[in-house]
Design a protein around this motif. Structure first.
Motif, PDB file in Angstrom:
ATOM      1  N   GLN A  82       0.899  -1.169   0.266  1.00 45.03           N
ATOM      2  CA  GLN A  82       0.115  -0.070  -0.014  1.00 45.03           C
ATOM      3  C   GLN A  82       0.713   0.764   0.407  1.00 45.03           C
ATOM      4  O   GLN A  82       0.333   2.145  -1.131  1.00 45.03           O
ATOM      5  CB  GLN A  82      -0.610  -0.032   1.159  1.00 45.03           C
ATOM      6  CG  GLN A  82      -1.446   0.946   1.028  1.00 45.03           C
ATOM      7  CD  GLN A  82      -2.557   1.325   2.537  1.00 45.03           C
ATOM      8  OE1 GLN A  82      -2.345   0.832   3.495  1.00 45.03           O
ATOM      9  NE2 GLN A  82      -3.879   2.153   2.306  1.00 45.03           N
ATOM     10  N   GLY A  86       1.254   4.485  -2.911  1.00 44.96           N
ATOM     11  CA  GLY A  86       1.051   5.773  -2.244  1.00 44.96           C
ATOM     12  C   GLY A  86       3.008   6.611  -2.674  1.00 44.96           C
ATOM     13  O   GLY A  86       1.743   7.494  -3.300  1.00 44.96           O
ATOM     14  N   LEU A  90       2.046  10.108  -5.377  1.00 43.19           N
ATOM     15  CA  LEU A  90       2.564  10.852  -4.658  1.00 43.19           C
ATOM     16  C   LEU A  90       3.659  11.801  -5.837  1.00 43.19           C
ATOM     17  O   LEU A  90       3.001  12.897  -6.444  1.00 43.19           O
ATOM     18  CB  LEU A  90       3.898  11.422  -3.990  1.00 43.19           C
ATOM     19  CG  LEU A  90       3.068  11.474  -2.348  1.00 43.19           C
ATOM     20  CD1 LEU A  90       4.555  10.573  -1.036  1.00 43.19           C
ATOM     21  CD2 LEU A  90       2.271  12.345  -2.010  1.00 43.19           C
ATOM     22  N   ARG A  93       1.925  12.982  -8.864  1.00 40.06           N
ATOM     23  CA  ARG A  93       1.124  14.452  -8.785  1.00 40.06           C
ATOM     24  C   ARG A  93       2.818  15.118  -8.979  1.00 40.06           C
ATOM     25  O   ARG A  93       2.158  16.625  -9.785  1.00 40.06           O
ATOM     26  CB  ARG A  93       0.641  14.949  -7.297  1.00 40.06           C
ATOM     27  CG  ARG A  93      -0.408  13.579  -7.577  1.00 40.06           C
ATOM     28  CD  ARG A  93      -1.688  15.444  -7.483  1.00 40.06           C
ATOM     29  NE  ARG A  93      -1.332  16.061  -8.361  1.00 40.06           N
ATOM     30  CZ  ARG A  93      -0.630  16.734  -8.749  1.00 40.06           C
ATOM     31  NH1 ARG A  93      -0.690  17.647  -8.271  1.00 40.06           N
ATOM     32  NH2 ARG A  93      -0.847  17.783 -10.746  1.00 40.06           N
ATOM     33  N   ARG A 166       8.924  12.125   2.636  1.00 43.94           N
ATOM     34  CA  ARG A 166       8.006  11.318   3.038  1.00 43.94           C
ATOM     35  C   ARG A 166       7.946   9.838   2.678  1.00 43.94           C
ATOM     36  O   ARG A 166       7.898   9.191   3.170  1.00 43.94           O
ATOM     37  CB  ARG A 166       6.457  11.718   2.154  1.00 43.94           C
ATOM     38  CG  ARG A 166       5.609  12.536   2.005  1.00 43.94           C
ATOM     39  CD  ARG A 166       4.024  13.185   1.975  1.00 43.94           C
ATOM     40  NE  ARG A 166       3.364  12.055   3.106  1.00 43.94           N
ATOM     41  CZ  ARG A 166       3.132  13.153   3.857  1.00 43.94           C
ATOM     42  NH1 ARG A 166       2.762  14.019   3.991  1.00 43.94           N
ATOM     43  NH2 ARG A 166       1.915  12.690   5.082  1.00 43.94           N
ATOM     44  N   GLU A 170       8.611   6.497   5.128  1.00 44.70           N
ATOM     45  CA  GLU A 170       8.446   5.306   5.452  1.00 44.70           C
ATOM     46  C   GLU A 170       9.344   3.688   4.631  1.00 44.70           C
ATOM     47  O   GLU A 170       9.108   2.925   5.325  1.00 44.70           O
ATOM     48  CB  GLU A 170       7.152   4.840   4.307  1.00 44.70           C
ATOM     49  CG  GLU A 170       6.355   5.667   4.289  1.00 44.70           C
ATOM     50  CD  GLU A 170       5.215   5.957   3.955  1.00 44.70           C
ATOM     51  OE1 GLU A 170       3.371   6.211   4.703  1.00 44.70           O
ATOM     52  OE2 GLU A 170       5.026   6.177   2.807  1.00 44.70           O
TER      53      GLU A 170
ATOM     54  N   PHE B  29       0.177  17.400   1.239  1.00 45.10           N
ATOM     55  CA  PHE B  29       0.611  17.409  -0.396  1.00 45.10           C
ATOM     56  C   PHE B  29      -0.883  17.425  -0.970  1.00 45.10           C
ATOM     57  O   PHE B  29      -1.687  17.628  -0.486  1.00 45.10           O
ATOM     58  CB  PHE B  29       0.906  15.624  -0.869  1.00 45.10           C
ATOM     59  CG  PHE B  29       1.932  15.284  -1.442  1.00 45.10           C
ATOM     60  CD1 PHE B  29       3.512  16.097  -1.180  1.00 45.10           C
ATOM     61  CD2 PHE B  29       2.031  15.165  -3.257  1.00 45.10           C
ATOM     62  CE1 PHE B  29       4.901  15.934  -2.130  1.00 45.10           C
ATOM     63  CE2 PHE B  29       3.264  15.418  -3.684  1.00 45.10           C
ATOM     64  CZ  PHE B  29       4.284  15.453  -3.246  1.00 45.10           C
ATOM     65  N   SER B  30      -1.055  16.667  -2.504  1.00 48.77           N
ATOM     66  CA  SER B  30      -2.181  17.282  -3.131  1.00 48.77           C
ATOM     67  C   SER B  30      -2.454  15.778  -3.937  1.00 48.77           C
ATOM     68  O   SER B  30      -1.275  15.043  -3.869  1.00 48.77           O
ATOM     69  CB  SER B  30      -1.599  18.305  -4.692  1.00 48.77           C
ATOM     70  OG  SER B  30      -0.276  17.873  -5.426  1.00 48.77           O
ATOM     71  N   MET B  42      -8.841   9.177  -0.692  1.00 44.69           N
ATOM     72  CA  MET B  42      -7.482   9.296  -0.704  1.00 44.69           C
ATOM     73  C   MET B  42      -6.834  10.039  -0.373  1.00 44.69           C
ATOM     74  O   MET B  42      -5.680   9.274   0.147  1.00 44.69           O
ATOM     75  CB  MET B  42      -7.984   9.879  -2.485  1.00 44.69           C
ATOM     76  CG  MET B  42      -8.302   9.439  -2.764  1.00 44.69           C
ATOM     77  SD  MET B  42      -8.362   9.284  -4.619  1.00 44.69           S
ATOM     78  CE  MET B  42      -6.466   9.678  -5.087  1.00 44.69           C
ATOM     79  N   GLU B  45      -6.045   7.308   2.766  1.00 44.01           N
ATOM     80  CA  GLU B  45      -5.452   6.051   2.506  1.00 44.01           C
ATOM     81  C   GLU B  45      -4.200   6.927   1.759  1.00 44.01           C
ATOM     82  O   GLU B  45      -2.531   5.948   2.269  1.00 44.01           O
ATOM     83  CB  GLU B  45      -5.713   5.795   1.125  1.00 44.01           C
ATOM     84  CG  GLU B  45      -7.376   5.553   1.035  1.00 44.01           C
ATOM     85  CD  GLU B  45      -7.335   3.975   1.221  1.00 44.01           C
ATOM     86  OE1 GLU B  45      -6.092   3.291   0.900  1.00 44.01           O
ATOM     87  OE2 GLU B  45      -7.957   3.541   2.004  1.00 44.01           O
ATOM     88  N   ASN B  46      -3.672   7.839   1.575  1.00 38.88           N
ATOM     89  CA  ASN B  46      -2.416   8.625   1.086  1.00 38.88           C
ATOM     90  C   ASN B  46      -1.436   8.988   1.913  1.00 38.88           C
ATOM     91  O   ASN B  46       0.004   8.578   1.966  1.00 38.88           O
ATOM     92  CB  ASN B  46      -2.208   9.663  -0.606  1.00 38.88           C
ATOM     93  CG  ASN B  46      -2.449   8.933  -2.014  1.00 38.88           C
ATOM     94  OD1 ASN B  46      -2.873   7.888  -1.980  1.00 38.88           O
ATOM     95  ND2 ASN B  46      -2.707   9.261  -2.702  1.00 38.88           N
ATOM     96  N   PHE B  47      -2.344   9.925   2.652  1.00 38.29           N
ATOM     97  CA  PHE B  47      -1.391  10.689   3.868  1.00 38.29           C
ATOM     98  C   PHE B  47      -1.134  10.393   5.167  1.00 38.29           C
ATOM     99  O   PHE B  47      -0.413  10.959   6.040  1.00 38.29           O
ATOM    100  CB  PHE B  47      -1.987  11.861   3.442  1.00 38.29           C
ATOM    101  CG  PHE B  47      -1.734  12.462   2.421  1.00 38.29           C
ATOM    102  CD1 PHE B  47       0.128  12.555   1.431  1.00 38.29           C
ATOM    103  CD2 PHE B  47      -2.519  12.880   1.371  1.00 38.29           C
ATOM    104  CE1 PHE B  47       0.372  13.181   0.274  1.00 38.29           C
ATOM    105  CE2 PHE B  47      -2.566  13.447   0.267  1.00 38.29           C
ATOM    106  CZ  PHE B  47      -1.260  13.001  -0.707  1.00 38.29           C
ATOM    107  N   ARG B  49      -1.362   7.141   6.886  1.00 35.07           N
ATOM    108  CA  ARG B  49      -1.690   5.457   7.505  1.00 35.07           C
ATOM    109  C   ARG B  49      -1.141   5.595   8.416  1.00 35.07           C
ATOM    110  O   ARG B  49      -1.152   4.332   8.925  1.00 35.07           O
ATOM    111  CB  ARG B  49      -0.686   4.971   5.669  1.00 35.07           C
ATOM    112  CG  ARG B  49      -1.656   4.672   4.740  1.00 35.07           C
ATOM    113  CD  ARG B  49      -0.776   3.492   4.102  1.00 35.07           C
ATOM    114  NE  ARG B  49       0.284   4.193   2.962  1.00 35.07           N
ATOM    115  CZ  ARG B  49       0.754   5.326   1.875  1.00 35.07           C
ATOM    116  NH1 ARG B  49      -0.081   5.639   1.507  1.00 35.07           N
ATOM    117  NH2 ARG B  49       2.184   5.576   2.018  1.00 35.07           N
TER     118      ARG B  49
END
Ligand SMILES: [Fe+2]
Ligand SMILES: [Fe+2]
Lengths: 322, 113
Positions: A82, A86, A90, A93, A166, A170, B29-30, B42, B45-47, B49
């Motif tokens: 997951q 993710g 990022l 984008r 970020r 992780e 973030f975007s 989202m 989910e994305n930021f 966790r």
């Protein structure tokens, strides 16, 4: 400061000069700052490749989610998969904001991937036939990724730096997740140790290839301009040496070997002297001719097609209420 | 191509989160989403966790107005605003101490003297 206000009146040469001076002062470039086309194109290539590699990189490990040996291992590897998706989100984008002025969108990135125009990391074209591969991927592939990504934390392109910040946090969990699997097997039965040794042997050439061909004193124009733009600060070979120095001793401490009978550490040169992998094979692999390239691309394309109805449903719902 | 129309309907949302009730919202973030509801899920989910979170905002990027690059350099503060800051008043403590010492010397109130 007045020169800034009249930026649009400057010649291309003067803009370039101001841009390089800004980078040299250690300042960062934002998405809406003026940037030379060459800088934009280098970033697009690098970041879309990185983003797609995160997504394609989840696939070999995803194969092990249903087969993980315990519930805790299953939860951990699901979390890692997951995370990788993710990271892809990022980075895509960041890439989208770079391609927007060229009239392109995420759809173009996906289509480039499906058509084989967009490459992804060599390691994700390879097979992961045993549970030991799930461990070795986390330990050594993520370990290698941490080395290149840590270098890029200081990149001149601010949105990429923020994404990496970020991501790197992780990645540390990913490496530990891998180490935990590897140590379990290394401390296990003869059979488990053999499975791990086979996995290290299998992954060795791919791990050497991960950092790209050595420069042998001739830095490619791509690498040189990326270093000039401070997109990166170390060469392929420098990164590979950091990797070897960190991980080879650990492989040996566990009593394992790598498939290179002449490998040794040259104290005077302060570097590992190793046998080169087959760089011609590397070229073929990243071209999409690796053992699992076609299968994984097919999987990606299928999941994109099969989830299309979800995207369509959400959009039509949005239109009704909005 | 239907995929292309698909994409045009997705918009960029900027994501902000608040760690605790007393913390400020921080830009994360975007992301790309078809609507605010999907953007919110989202964003989780994305930021989020791992990070603790108290509240979450998503804002369409088009609704955010920022400074253009050429105006940003003027945000840099001139270094002559010490009268606005406590560090511009660093002499006060010493002066209070001097008055106290003088007073005590005059009135012999210091213990042991
Ligand atoms: Fe990742
Ligand atoms: Fe990772």
């Amino acid at each position: 400061m007045n020169t800034q206000l009249e930026h649009s009146d400057l010649t291309e040469d003067a803009k370039m000069e101001a841009f390089l001076a800004k980078i040299d002062r250690g300042e960062k470039i934002e998405a809406d700052d003026w940037m030379p086309d060459d800088y934009r194109n280098q970033l697009i290539k690098l970041i879309s490749m990185h983003g797609i590699s995160e997504i394609m990189g989840a696939l070999p490990e995803k194969e092990w989610v249903p087969k993980a040996p315990t519930l805790r291992r299953k939860l951990a590897i699901m979390a890692k998969v997951q995370d990788e998706m993710g990271h892809g989100q990022l980075l895509l984008r960041v890439a989208e904001d770079l391609i927007a002025p060229l009239g392109k969108t995420r759809e173009d990135i996906m289509q480039d991937l499906f058509a084989g125009r967009l490459k992804f990391h060599n390691v994700f074209h390879m097979e992961a036939p045993t549970w030991a591969d799930a461990g070795v991927i986390g330990w050594l592939v993520d370990g290698a990724a941490i080395i290149t990504q840590s270098m890029s934390l200081d990149t001149s392109y601010a949105p990429y730096a923020r994404a990496l910040h970020r991501i790197c946090a992780e990645e540390k969990f990913h490496a530990q997740h891998g180490e935990s699997i590897v140590l379990e097997l290394a401390e296990g039965t003869e059979e488990q140790r053999q499975m791990l040794q086979e996995s290290i042997t299998r992954w060795w050439p791919s791990l050497l290839m991960f950092f790209g061909p050595p420069e042998n004193g001739n830095i490619t124009s791509n690498q040189a301009s990326n270093m000039r733009y401070k997109i990166r600060s170390q060469t392929n070979e420098e990164l590979r040496q950091i990797f070897l120095k960190k991980y080879l001793p650990r492989i040996f401490h566990l009593g394992f070997t790598v498939p290179d009978e002449t490998i040794y550490f040259d104290e005077a040169e302060d570097k590992w002297i190793y046998q080169q992998p087959d760089w011609e094979e590397f070229k073929q692999i990243v071209k999409g001719k690796g053992p699992r390239s076609a299968h994984r691309l097919h999987l990606r394309e299928m999941s994109y097609e099969e989830t299309k109805w979800v995207r369509d449903a959400i959009l039509s719902y949005g239109r009704q209420v909005g | 191509m239907s995929n292309q129309t698909n994409n045009e309907n997705f918009v960029i949302y900027e994501v902000f989160s608040q760690k605790t009730v007393s913390a400020s919202f921080v830009h994360q973030f975007s992301l790309l989403a078809p609507n605010a509801e999907v953007a919110l899920s989202m964003a989780r989910e994305n930021f989020l966790r791992r990070e603790p979170c108290f509240n979450l905002w998503v804002v369409k990027r088009d609704d955010i107005h920022g400074l253009p690059p050429e105006e940003r350099p003027f945000l840099e503060r001139l270094d002559n605003k010490s009268y606005r800051e406590t560090k511009g008043y660093g002499d006060l403590q010493g002066r209070w101490r001097r008055h106290k010492d003088e007073y005590e010397a005059q009135h012999n109130t210091k213990s042991g003297s």
